[in-house]
Write an enzyme that holds these catalytic residues in place. Sequence first.
Site, short mmCIF file in Angstrom:
data_model
loop_
_atom_site.label_atom_id
_atom_site.label_comp_id
_atom_site.label_asym_id
_atom_site.label_seq_id
_atom_site.Cartn_x
_atom_site.Cartn_y
_atom_site.Cartn_z
CB CYS A 131 -0.89 0.01 1.25
SG CYS A 131 -1.83 -1.52 1.48
NE ARG A 187 -7.37 -3.66 1.54
CZ ARG A 187 -8.47 -4.35 1.80
NH1 ARG A 187 -9.68 -3.78 1.63
NH2 ARG A 187 -8.40 -5.59 2.24
CG LEU A 188 -1.68 -4.37 -4.13
CD1 LEU A 188 -2.47 -4.31 -5.43
CD2 LEU A 188 -0.19 -4.51 -4.42
CB SER A 236 12.36 -10.94 -4.63
OG SER A 236 13.67 -10.52 -4.91
CB ILE A 277 13.79 -9.93 -17.78
CG1 ILE A 277 12.46 -9.32 -17.36
CG2 ILE A 277 14.44 -9.08 -18.85
CD1 ILE A 277 11.55 -8.96 -18.52
CB ILE A 328 -2.23 -8.75 -0.26
CG1 ILE A 328 -1.54 -7.73 -1.17
CG2 ILE A 328 -1.51 -10.10 -0.28
CD1 ILE A 328 -1.43 -8.14 -2.61
CG ASP A 380 -1.75 -7.90 7.38
OD1 ASP A 380 -2.64 -7.31 6.75
OD2 ASP A 380 -0.54 -7.84 7.05
#
EC number: 6.3.5.4
Length: 624
Positions: free
Chosen positions: A2, A50-51, A367, A294, A53, A99
């Site tokens: 976010c 907000r994203l 990652s 990539i 999840i 959360d």
Amino acid sequence: MCGIIGFYSPDAHCCKNDLISMTATLSHRGPDDRGIWVEEAKGVGLGHTRLSILDLSPLGHQPMQSSCGRYVVAYNGEIYNHAELRKDLGGYPFRSSSDTETLLAVIAAWGLQSAIERCVGMFAFALWDRHESKLFLVRDRMGIKPLYYGRAADGWVLGSELKALRKHPCYAAALNRNALALYFRHNYIPAPYTIYSDTWKVEPGQIVVLSKNGVKKTSWWDLEKVWRKGHEAPRNFSDEEATDSLESLLTDAVRLRMLSDVPLGAFLSGGVDSSTVVALMQSLSPNPVKTFSIGFHEAKFNEAENAKDVAAHLGTDHTELYVTSRDLLDVVPSIPQHWDEPFADSSQIPTYLLSRLTREHVTVSLSGDGGDELFSGYERYFYAERWGRVAAIPLVFRQMVKRLLRVAPPSLLKLLGKRCQKVRWRLDLLGMTEFIEFYQYLLSHFKHPCDLVLGAEELPTPLTMHGASPEEHNALMALKDLQMYLPEDILTKVDRASMAVALEARVPLLDHRVVEFAAMTPRIQKVRDGQGKWLLRQVLYRHVPMGLVDRPKMGFGVPVHLWLRDDLKEWAGDLLAPSVIRRQGYLDADLVEQVWREHLSGKANWGYYLWDLLMFQAWLEAWS
């Protein structure tokens, strides 16, 4: 993931419209929802984008208030063990599965510091305590998520990115020349500094408290203490015990980071770090994990074939995209908008393209960042022997050289022509009395940035403040990288590139339990037979054959030095024109012109130095 913003001034009115404008600047970080909260009588307001999840319902809307009414939070990040924390609270009447609600509940129950010490995750948040009339700014242990704050007249503004602060009408956005000098040394600006005066980064593991009594800073988790303690009391594990323990820790760290209510995947380069993360993900998943790479048509820069081989062995659902130099160059004009202070790690370009590819398929990606710093993966960690050769020269002679360098006119060295810089660098090395000076010099881009930035003086950083650091050179180099290079370059790069396309990036190797384990791992289990990351490799070899991943480290670079003599020549020449540099008044135009001409003529390869200059010039053009 976010975006968060805020304003606080005990003696001023909090304008709702200003908060709305600030919040809108971070819509890319959170495209799914937006909200603000204001308490005008206290001069405080928070905003959030907000994203979604976890818990995609409106019950996860922020800013969120605790059920007891005492706390209000604008929060960015993920607390991966929040389900376990809920169990620890007992019969708490939760309304959602978010959360964020968990965070507020544990703070209300246990207090702020005790609560975050029990959190496993990445986060940055602003917490308003309505009883105490204090605003707490909190950042996670390793600095995975960003948070900035700065003066705005008699108040304070804060945000996940500097562009949010700039939007407030009382924020001055005055360029900090001293911080600019640090940028030209490191190609990023280290915390707590930013490109603007009276503006700071909340440091990793830090709590900043804003109140009518001023500012108070405390550390709730201290990386240097953790690293020093581990170095002084290493674990006495056999190789097999150490490998078992690390695999168990990493498996749990990966498992927690696979918690998501939206599609999830992973970046895969085919190197040790990302391959380990993907291997453990696949071991935990009944379905093929989605992986993304990539590729480049230039063999020197291409890791896609290695990633494809690892993906095939593990059975992942793999997607790759080969990009051309034109694809990479098309990203360059947008860089200042995504990294809204000067930032010059050229791998920012392929990282952005990888994030954009990944976001077409998933919303969360794991990652492999952190493995090199924790387990001695960088080639430069083998350079300590060079210091040994310098230190063997009598100290009296080296101190004499150092004094002479301070008084020698630059024109004297210029008589050496194109050999001038190489001679000066070697003389600089002779003038050093401590290893930490040598390591800073080794990491530096512009070795004497105050010669370049007019009217600048360098500020102290972890590379100039020795403190109580581990004495062993390898451990010291890793510590300094964990304090500076990792959060300010690597994690900043990944955060801005992923958030530009609303992708959440998670880094399981930086679980604090893994960091504490690495701190206690002796060097013999990190470096063996002339190769770094020995212990991490042993975990990987249990899942992937050695032959698929044992190869020279390639990094994620791009041929900047070639572009500047070809496709980017006109663009660079316009930004570096002496008349432009002189008019702006920040840099020594003659020095810039010398570097540019030498590079174009082929007398020297100043690619990285010129990229530093160009990213500053492009940023200045975009934001001035």
